[in-house]
Design an enzyme around this catalytic site. Structure first.
Site, PDB file in Angstrom:
ATOM      1  N   ASP A  17     -12.483   4.154  -0.772  1.00 21.20           N
ATOM      2  CA  ASP A  17     -10.756   4.030  -0.621  1.00 21.20           C
ATOM      3  C   ASP A  17     -10.736   2.155  -1.111  1.00 21.20           C
ATOM      4  OD1 ASP A  17      -8.221   2.720  -0.895  1.00 21.20           O
ATOM      5  OD2 ASP A  17      -7.911   2.616   1.713  1.00 21.20           O
ATOM      6  N   ASP A  19      -8.276  -1.184   0.247  1.00 24.70           N
ATOM      7  CA  ASP A  19      -7.610  -1.476   1.178  1.00 24.70           C
ATOM      8  C   ASP A  19      -7.058  -0.460   2.949  1.00 24.70           C
ATOM      9  OD1 ASP A  19      -6.520  -3.607  -0.390  1.00 24.70           O
ATOM     10  OD2 ASP A  19      -4.926  -2.978  -0.927  1.00 24.70           O
ATOM     11  N   THR A 111      -8.537   3.568  -6.135  1.00 24.55           N
ATOM     12  CA  THR A 111      -7.909   2.804  -5.473  1.00 24.55           C
ATOM     13  C   THR A 111      -6.098   2.571  -6.065  1.00 24.55           C
ATOM     14  OG1 THR A 111      -7.065   0.059  -5.053  1.00 24.55           O
ATOM     15  CG2 THR A 111      -8.327   0.842  -6.221  1.00 24.55           C
ATOM     16  N   SER A 112      -5.438   2.505  -5.741  1.00 22.78           N
ATOM     17  CA  SER A 112      -3.932   2.905  -6.108  1.00 22.78           C
ATOM     18  C   SER A 112      -3.600   0.982  -5.978  1.00 22.78           C
ATOM     19  CB  SER A 112      -2.872   3.363  -4.925  1.00 22.78           C
ATOM     20  OG  SER A 112      -3.140   4.381  -4.577  1.00 22.78           O
ATOM     21  N   LYS A 143      -2.909   8.725  -5.179  1.00 18.70           N
ATOM     22  CA  LYS A 143      -3.365   9.599  -5.047  1.00 18.70           C
ATOM     23  C   LYS A 143      -1.553   9.951  -4.162  1.00 18.70           C
ATOM     24  CE  LYS A 143      -6.705   6.804  -2.889  1.00 18.70           C
ATOM     25  NZ  LYS A 143      -7.560   5.437  -2.223  1.00 18.70           N
ATOM     26  N   ASP A 168      -8.689   5.786   5.212  1.00 18.32           N
ATOM     27  CA  ASP A 168      -8.407   4.999   6.255  1.00 18.32           C
ATOM     28  C   ASP A 168      -6.666   6.242   6.448  1.00 18.32           C
ATOM     29  OD1 ASP A 168      -5.863   2.671   5.718  1.00 18.32           O
ATOM     30  OD2 ASP A 168      -7.163   2.952   4.166  1.00 18.32           O
TER      31      ASP A 168
END
Length: 222
Positions: A17, A19, A111-112, A143, A168
Site C-alpha cells: 500500500d 498512503d 493503491t486506491s 479494497k 496499515d
C-alpha cells in the site's frame, strides 16, 4: 542444510500500500478534503470522517447527494493534483532503504489512488520509482475486494501464496487476506485484525520484509 531459517526456491514478491504505509499523507488528505468540503459548503470534519471509510463516489453519495457526482469527482481530482504539485510529503523511515534493497520486479504498489499522483509523490520524496502500480483505474473493484492484490500478483507472474502484503488500514488488510496472501501491518500501535504479523513502524519491519523477499521460510508468520 543446517538448522535455522531455510531459503525457499520459489520467488517471493512484496506488494505495498502507499498512503500510511510507505509515506505519510494524512495531513495532505485532510487538507484536500477540507478544501473540497469548503467548496460545497459542507462540514469538513464530517466529510473527512466519511472519506476515511469510503471510496470518493460513496463519500459524495453520503455527504453531497444533491450534487453531480462527476462534478464532485472532478473538483476532488483538481485539488489532489494541486496537492501533488505543491504539498509536502514525507516518506516513512526505512522506506527508501527497503525499496532500494528489493530486487527489481519483486515488488509493486497497490493503491486506491491514481498512478500519476503516486509517481508524483515518489518524485517529491525521492523514493525509487516502482515498475508496477495497480491503481484505482486498473481494477473494477477496490479494497477490501481481493481484486487489486490479485491483479498485482498476476501482472508480476506471482502466485498469491508467494506474496507479502504490507498495509496499515483495515480495508487493505482484508483485501490482502481475501487474496490468499501473507499480510503484515505497519505504522500503528495496535495490530489491525487479521494480520499475520504486526510492526509498530515500517522501520521495524524492514529486516523482516527483506528476509521474506529473500525466501526465508522462517519469516512468514508470527
Amino acid at each position: 542444510m543446517t538448522g535455522g531459517i531455510t531459503p525457499s526456491t520459489r520467488p517471493r514478491y512484496v506488494l505495498f500500500d502507499v498512503d500510511g504505509t510507505l509515506m505519510d499523507a494524512v495531513s495532505n488528505q485532510r487538507q484536500v478534503w477540507r478544501a473540497w468540503a469548503n467548496r460545497y459548503g459542507l462540514d469538513a470534519d464530517e466529510v473527512y470522517r466519511v472519506a476515511l471509510l469510503t471510496r470518493p463516489t460513496e463519500t459524495f453519495a453520503q455527504v453531497a447527494a444533491d450534487h453531480d457526482p462527476h462534478e464532485c469527482l472532478t473538483a476532488l481530482h483538481e485539488l489532489e493534483d494541486e496537492d501533488v504539485r505543491s504539498g509536502v510529503y514525507t516518506a516513512f523511515d526505512g522506506a527508501a532503504e527497503l525499496l532500494h534493497a528489493l530486487p527489481r520486479g519483486s515488488w509493486a504498489l497497490v493503491t486506491s489512488n491514481y498512478e500519476h499522483r503516486v509517481r508524483g509523490r515518489f518524485r517529491r520524496t525521492g523514493l525509487p520509482m516502482p515498475d508496477l502500480v495497480v491503481d484505482a483505474a486498473a481494477v473494477a473493484e477496490g479494497k477490501p475486494s481481493p481484486v487489486p492484490y490479485l491483479r498485482a500478483a498476476a501482472l508480476l507472474g506471482a502466485e498469491p501464496q508467494d506474496c507479502l502484503v504490507i498495509e496499515d488500514a483495515p480495508s487493505g488488510v482484508r483485501s490482502g487476506l481475501r487474496a490468499g496472501m501473507t499480510v503484515w501491518g505497519v505504522n500503528s500501535e495496535a495490530a489491525v485484525e487479521g494480520v499475520h504479523r504486526h510492526f509498530g513502524s515500517l522501520r521495524d519491519a524492514v529486516p523482516h520484509i527483506l528476509a521474506f523477499a529473500s525466501g526465508a521460510r522462517g519469516d512468514t508468520a508470527a
